[in-house]
Design an enzyme around this catalytic site. Sequence first.
Site, PDB file in Angstrom:
ATOM      1  N   ARG A   1       5.575   6.533   1.832  1.00 22.35           N
ATOM      2  CA  ARG A   1       4.602   5.454   2.038  1.00 22.35           C
ATOM      3  C   ARG A   1       4.769   4.324   1.016  1.00 22.35           C
ATOM      4  O   ARG A   1       3.811   3.850   0.425  1.00 22.35           O
ATOM      5  CB  ARG A   1       3.176   6.020   1.993  1.00 22.35           C
ATOM      6  CG  ARG A   1       2.870   6.988   3.116  1.00 22.35           C
ATOM      7  CD  ARG A   1       1.557   7.682   2.919  1.00 22.35           C
ATOM      8  NE  ARG A   1       1.564   8.517   1.723  1.00 22.35           N
ATOM      9  CZ  ARG A   1       0.498   9.155   1.253  1.00 22.35           C
ATOM     10  NH1 ARG A   1      -0.670   9.047   1.851  1.00 22.35           N
ATOM     11  NH2 ARG A   1       0.582   9.892   0.175  1.00 22.35           N
TER      12      ARG A   1
ATOM     13  N   GLY B   1       8.434   4.013 -15.072  1.00 24.14           N
ATOM     14  CA  GLY B   1       9.252   2.844 -14.806  1.00 24.14           C
ATOM     15  C   GLY B   1       8.819   2.079 -13.577  1.00 24.14           C
ATOM     16  O   GLY B   1       7.805   2.395 -12.940  1.00 24.14           O
ATOM     17  N   ASP B   2       9.605   1.055 -13.256  1.00 28.44           N
ATOM     18  CA  ASP B   2       9.359   0.170 -12.133  1.00 28.44           C
ATOM     19  C   ASP B   2      10.532   0.289 -11.175  1.00 28.44           C
ATOM     20  O   ASP B   2      11.666  -0.064 -11.509  1.00 28.44           O
ATOM     21  CB  ASP B   2       9.223  -1.279 -12.632  1.00 28.44           C
ATOM     22  CG  ASP B   2       8.923  -2.272 -11.522  1.00 28.44           C
ATOM     23  OD1 ASP B   2       9.025  -1.900 -10.334  1.00 28.44           O
ATOM     24  OD2 ASP B   2       8.605  -3.430 -11.854  1.00 28.44           O
TER      25      ASP B   2
ATOM     26  N   HIS C   1       6.500   0.483   3.659  1.00 29.72           N
ATOM     27  CA  HIS C   1       5.662  -0.283   4.598  1.00 29.72           C
ATOM     28  C   HIS C   1       4.860  -1.398   3.912  1.00 29.72           C
ATOM     29  O   HIS C   1       4.283  -2.234   4.591  1.00 29.72           O
ATOM     30  CB  HIS C   1       4.736   0.640   5.394  1.00 29.72           C
ATOM     31  CG  HIS C   1       3.684   1.350   4.583  1.00 29.72           C
ATOM     32  ND1 HIS C   1       2.714   2.131   5.169  1.00 29.72           N
ATOM     33  CD2 HIS C   1       3.447   1.413   3.246  1.00 29.72           C
ATOM     34  CE1 HIS C   1       1.932   2.635   4.249  1.00 29.72           C
ATOM     35  NE2 HIS C   1       2.351   2.205   3.068  1.00 29.72           N
TER      36      HIS C   1
ATOM     37  N   ASP D   1       6.925   7.108 -11.781  1.00 30.88           N
ATOM     38  CA  ASP D   1       5.797   6.241 -11.427  1.00 30.88           C
ATOM     39  C   ASP D   1       5.351   5.481 -12.666  1.00 30.88           C
ATOM     40  O   ASP D   1       5.967   5.577 -13.736  1.00 30.88           O
ATOM     41  CB  ASP D   1       4.643   7.068 -10.847  1.00 30.88           C
ATOM     42  CG  ASP D   1       3.857   6.304  -9.785  1.00 30.88           C
ATOM     43  OD1 ASP D   1       3.583   5.098 -10.003  1.00 30.88           O
ATOM     44  OD2 ASP D   1       3.518   6.893  -8.756  1.00 30.88           O
TER      45      ASP D   1
END
Length: 332
Positions: A239, A222-223, A242, A196
């Site tokens: 989650r 990180g991304d 979405h 995250d």
Amino acid sequence: MNESPARNVFDLMIGYWASQGVYVATKLEIPEHIDSGKTTSQELAAATDSHQHSLFQLLRFLSGIGVLQGDDEQGFHLTPTSKLLKKDSAESLRDLVLMYGEEFYRAWGNLLHNVRTGEPAFEFTFDSPMYAYFAENQESARRFDGTMSGGSFFRDLPRVHDFSKSDTVVDIAGGAGGLLCEVLEASPRTRGILFDRGHVIDSAREGIAKRKLADRVSFVEGDYTDSVPSGGDTYLLSRILHSRTDESCVNLLKNCHRAMKPGGTVIVVERTIPPSGTSSLGLWFDMHMMVLVGGAERSEQDYIDLFERSGFTFEEILPLSLDMYALVAKRT
């Protein structure tokens, strides 16, 4: 729903009265004060610097809808519902109530603009996309992370899916690590990677340490739009999809496909859109995602299509609580 159409309309239109009542009680820390022994409106008004009779009316209302119990003569007391509003509750929903009662409540007030223009109501309300807004408002960001950190469906997942054969589970955008902790507690031989943003990881370390799992969790910043940690057997996406376009979802799933071991598994945890005419929280959160970020919930077939486009073979869909589902796919 009531059998009378007129009463149905009335019940639908006054629903926010209850949500705002719960929000105000939570904001004033009424559950904490009651728990400390202040149970009358006079005592609670003094503790919260509130107008006594107005507060009494709120307490009476909340007692009438089951959030509290009792009266001013005998004292007001907590119910299982209001216990979840306390800061120190093991499964506290305080952050969720405050977020839904403040930013989200204001955003939903501009639903008409959203429907007419396609611009997310949150962005119109706050003159900023939601995640950019959180980047500038740390307390709101903390609350948002809090709304994502728990859920009864976290406990459900290791009950319906066997993680014991996984050496390493990677939780993508895993937040506070609540879901990963449930998985690791259910499978003692498995290690975890929490992936995250940096500030999220910093706050997650303490909670994971309290659950005595720090020695089994690695933290990676990180991304996920660029890459994800490599070498995992199972990748969790709870989650996340979405809020993203189909192309963005395929990109993320392909990142997982490249990173995982041969024969690895991806588990997507989301609400799904049910068949037409079926009631489900998926329909409610479909609207909520539109209001917040222009996102949408998807049908089971939509997710199967995303898996196929990303190199996965869909295996099964597992029901969880709160109308959540775990969609399981294998790397091919």
